[in-house]
Design a protein around this motif. Structure first.
Motif, short mmCIF file in Angstrom:
data_model
loop_
_atom_site.label_atom_id
_atom_site.label_comp_id
_atom_site.label_asym_id
_atom_site.label_seq_id
_atom_site.Cartn_x
_atom_site.Cartn_y
_atom_site.Cartn_z
N LYS A 81 0.87 -1.16 0.00
CA LYS A 81 0.00 0.00 0.00
C LYS A 81 0.90 1.21 0.00
CE LYS A 81 -3.94 -1.89 -0.21
NZ LYS A 81 -4.69 -1.77 -1.46
N GLU A 102 -4.07 -4.64 -6.50
CA GLU A 102 -4.83 -3.49 -7.01
C GLU A 102 -5.46 -3.72 -8.37
OE1 GLU A 102 -2.29 -0.09 -6.87
OE2 GLU A 102 -2.12 -0.12 -4.67
N ASN A 132 2.57 -3.93 -6.04
CA ASN A 132 1.19 -3.53 -5.79
C ASN A 132 0.16 -4.56 -6.24
OD1 ASN A 132 2.12 -0.96 -4.78
ND2 ASN A 132 2.36 -0.33 -6.92
N ASN A 133 0.63 -5.73 -6.62
CA ASN A 133 -0.26 -6.83 -7.02
C ASN A 133 0.27 -8.16 -6.49
OD1 ASN A 133 -2.40 -5.70 -9.04
ND2 ASN A 133 -0.46 -4.77 -9.66
N ASN A 159 -6.94 -7.43 0.19
CA ASN A 159 -5.84 -6.79 0.92
C ASN A 159 -5.31 -7.70 2.03
OD1 ASN A 159 -5.84 -4.10 -0.45
ND2 ASN A 159 -7.96 -4.15 0.24
#
Length: 283
Positions: A2, A223, A231-232, A249
């Motif tokens: 994040k 994301e 971010n993935n 998340n």
């Protein structure tokens, strides 16, 4: 991860895209477990992330207080895979919040007591204030780290000091390995879809609604549905099977910390039961 946030303009864009969270409520009249009224008290806002003032069960009022956040929130940048930071001088400041997210004052670090993105994504700052100092000046008690592993199905609250918001959901399960770019984390907590955490929530304490204790630290989410990229993150099971869960998340468990904290709140990676990664260890 994040992503840490660096600008007020970006922050303003993000905050408008997030739905207002629910608040915890106790129920003293039913046979259900009593639920703590989880608030923002004891959380902190960093320049780019969230965090919280925490203690272990054996911490004493005269011990220097610890602030918990993510390894990827360190002011020195993301630690490399295999890198572990211990007892590095720091003068970072943290904005201490009350139960509604109001600003109480500033506490300051004396050092990064521990930080890594290997096996977990965690940072612990030692501050120049004791727990007694903080309580007597601001009326705030530290959040306690639970010494036990969190349980599937438990109701939890992700308390973001950066956004002054509470995200409520449950522990959906655990990822044997969570891989994101160059980093791999062990036994990560997976949330149910209700917790739609965003950039700036990194480092937020994940609080068990029944006990009021911290069981994890929020750190990442998938994301856009990509596989194992920045971010993935993707989940990898014991057999190497990869699962991608877009929009879901995750957090890193914090019970690991408790055996590693000795007298005076000093991090001692050689204490019995301590499994946190050590500097220069071959992994």
């Amino acid at each position: 991860m994040k992503k840490p946030l660096v600008g007020a303009c970006f922050a303003a864009l993000l905050i408008g895209a997030t739905a207002a969270p629910a608040t915890a409520a106790g129920d003293g009249t039913s046979a259900k477990p009593r639920v703590k009224a989880v608030t923002l008290a004891g959380t902190v806002a960093l320049s780019n992330c969230s965090g919280s003032v925490v203690r272990v069960p054996d911490s004493r009022p005269t011990d220097p207080a610890l602030v918990l956040s993510n390894g990827h929130c360190l002011e020195s940048g993301f630690p490399a895979p295999g890198e572990v930071i211990v007892n590095k001088a720091s003068s970072r400041s943290f904005t201490l919040l009350n139960s509604s997210g109001g600003r109480l004052g500033t506490i300051r670090a004396s050092k990064i007591a521990y930080g890594t993105m290997t096996d977990t994504d965690m940072s612990l700052y030692q501050t120049t204030s004791t727990y007694r100092d903080i309580e007597s000046r601001y009326g705030i008690k530290a959040l306690e780290l639970n010494a036990a592993r969190p349980e599937q199905g438990r109701k939890i609250t992700v308390a973001s000091g950066y956004w002054k918001k509470l995200y409520k959901c449950s522990v959906d399960g655990f990822a044997y390995r969570l891989k994101e770019g160059n980093w791999t984390w062990k036994d990560s907590v997976r949330y149910t879809p209700d917790c739609q955490t965003i950039g700036g929530t990194s480092g937020s304490p994940v609080i068990d609604d029944e006990t009021g204790k911290v069981v994890a630290v929020n750190n990442t989410g998938n994301e856009s549905g990509e596989r194992c990229t920045d971010n993935n993150p993707c989940e990898v099971d014991e057999n190497g099977k990869v699962t991608v869960r877009e929009g879901i998340n995750y957090a890193q468990q914090t019970y690991w910390i408790v055996p590693c904290v000795g007298a005076g709140n000093k991090i001692d990676l050689n204490r019995a039961g301590c499994q946190l990664p050590k500097p220069s260890a071959r992994r």
